[in-house]
Design a protein around this motif. Structure first.
Motif, short mmCIF file in Angstrom:
data_model
loop_
_atom_site.label_atom_id
_atom_site.label_comp_id
_atom_site.label_asym_id
_atom_site.label_seq_id
_atom_site.Cartn_x
_atom_site.Cartn_y
_atom_site.Cartn_z
N ARG A 171 2.93 -4.37 5.06
CA ARG A 171 3.96 -4.31 4.02
C ARG A 171 3.91 -3.03 3.18
O ARG A 171 4.90 -2.33 3.04
CB ARG A 171 3.80 -5.54 3.12
N LYS A 172 2.72 -2.73 2.64
CA LYS A 172 2.60 -1.56 1.76
C LYS A 172 2.78 -0.26 2.55
O LYS A 172 3.31 0.72 2.04
CB LYS A 172 1.23 -1.54 1.07
N ARG A 178 8.70 4.33 3.75
CA ARG A 178 10.13 4.33 3.41
C ARG A 178 10.41 5.24 2.22
O ARG A 178 11.34 6.02 2.22
CB ARG A 178 10.62 2.91 3.12
N LEU A 179 9.54 5.12 1.21
CA LEU A 179 9.71 5.95 0.01
C LEU A 179 9.64 7.43 0.37
O LEU A 179 10.45 8.24 -0.08
CB LEU A 179 8.63 5.57 -1.00
N LEU A 180 8.67 7.79 1.21
CA LEU A 180 8.53 9.19 1.62
C LEU A 180 9.74 9.64 2.42
O LEU A 180 10.27 10.73 2.23
CB LEU A 180 7.24 9.37 2.45
N LEU A 193 4.01 7.60 -6.22
CA LEU A 193 3.85 6.75 -5.03
C LEU A 193 3.15 5.44 -5.40
O LEU A 193 3.57 4.36 -4.97
CB LEU A 193 3.05 7.49 -3.96
N ILE A 194 2.12 5.54 -6.22
CA ILE A 194 1.39 4.32 -6.62
C ILE A 194 2.29 3.42 -7.45
O ILE A 194 2.38 2.21 -7.22
CB ILE A 194 0.09 4.70 -7.38
N ASP A 195 3.01 4.01 -8.42
CA ASP A 195 3.90 3.21 -9.27
C ASP A 195 4.96 2.50 -8.45
O ASP A 195 5.25 1.33 -8.66
CB ASP A 195 4.61 4.11 -10.30
N GLN A 196 5.55 3.24 -7.50
CA GLN A 196 6.67 2.69 -6.74
C GLN A 196 6.23 1.64 -5.72
O GLN A 196 6.92 0.67 -5.48
CB GLN A 196 7.42 3.81 -6.00
N VAL A 197 5.08 1.88 -5.12
CA VAL A 197 4.67 0.99 -4.03
C VAL A 197 3.79 -0.15 -4.53
O VAL A 197 3.92 -1.28 -4.08
CB VAL A 197 3.96 1.79 -2.91
#
Ligand code: CA
Length: 243
Positions: A171-172, A178-180, A193-197
């Motif tokens: 999942r993560k 996806r974010l990248l 990245l940490i905040d969003q994921v």
């Protein structure tokens, strides 16, 4: 009616916790403490028992001690992940840091180190439950297929392909990729990245991010040691390079 449809939102529902723990003092304290916080508690005393009762207990969260008789916490985690995305919090003792990293790598959501305060544990549990997809009804998910470099992502089905071949992502890992990919050519900072994921209330250490990046590279890079798709920007973060 399917079981999923019957399931109420977890805000209205009593949250079932499977506590996998072999130390009596912890079992007792957790049972009392978590019930007091409104959770329903099921206890498994070793790894084998945990796997035996997992399906039947159908927990909303698993609190998983790392050092267990019969089947280790890591193997229990691995086994659960073959069939379920249930949030898992690893419980470790001091000095088990390497296993903690492995634990996150094989799909645990967070970890706490013994001895811990009940308040801290409950805060972690609630944070993990909040981040869990079944919990976040209002989560805005782009459903469009993303295709860049050799990678194809299908957010609606959570499937990923490299050069047309399906790869299995946790999942993560999927969310991170996806974010990248949604921001090609842009440097995303480690904090972003940490905040969003993981959520901005994430309190684990930042090694988790590196472990996930490493795993992604192993899946999508031609040469994971010389990555050309997910590039490290030293001291800042990571960038997805489409070309
Ligand atoms: Ca133990």
């Amino acid at each position: 009616m399917g079981k999923k449809q019957q399931k109420k939102s977890k805000h209205e529902q009593v949250i079932k916790v499977l506590v996998v723990e072999d130390e009596d003092s912890f079992v007792e304290a957790l049972t009392i403490g978590l019930k007091h916080e409104g959770f329903t508690v099921t206890i498994a005393r070793d790894g084998a028992e945990a796997l035996e009762i997992f399906d039947q207990a159908d927990p909303d969260l698993v609190l998983l001690d790392l050092m267990l008789p019969l089947v280790s916490g890591l193997d229990v985690c691995r086994e659960i992940r073959t069939k379920s995305n249930v949030p898992i919090i690893m419980v470790t003792a001091k000095g088990e840091e390497i296993d903690t990293v492995v634990g996150l790598e094989i799909g645990a959501d967070d970890y706490v180190v013994k001895p811990y305060r009940l308040r801290e544990l409950v805060a972690r549990m609630r944070a993990v439950l909040r981040r869990h997809p079944e919990e976040s009804e209002n989560e805005e998910i782009s459903r469009e297929v993303i295709e860049r470099a050799n990678v194809r992502l299908e957010p609606s089905t959570r499937r990923a392909f490299v050069l047309g071949e399906e790869i299995h992502l946790r999942r993560k890992e999927f969310e991170l990729l996806r974010l990248l990919m949604e921001n090609p050519g842009r440097v995303l900072t480690r904090q972003t990245l940490i905040d969003q994921v993981w959520g901005d209330d994430y309190v684990g250490d930042t090694k988790t991010l590196d472990v996930h990046i490493m795993r992604l590279r192993n899946r999508i890079e031609t040469d994971p040691k010389e990555p050309s798709v997910i590039t490290t920007i030293r001291g800042v973060g990571y960038r997805f390079d489409a070309n």
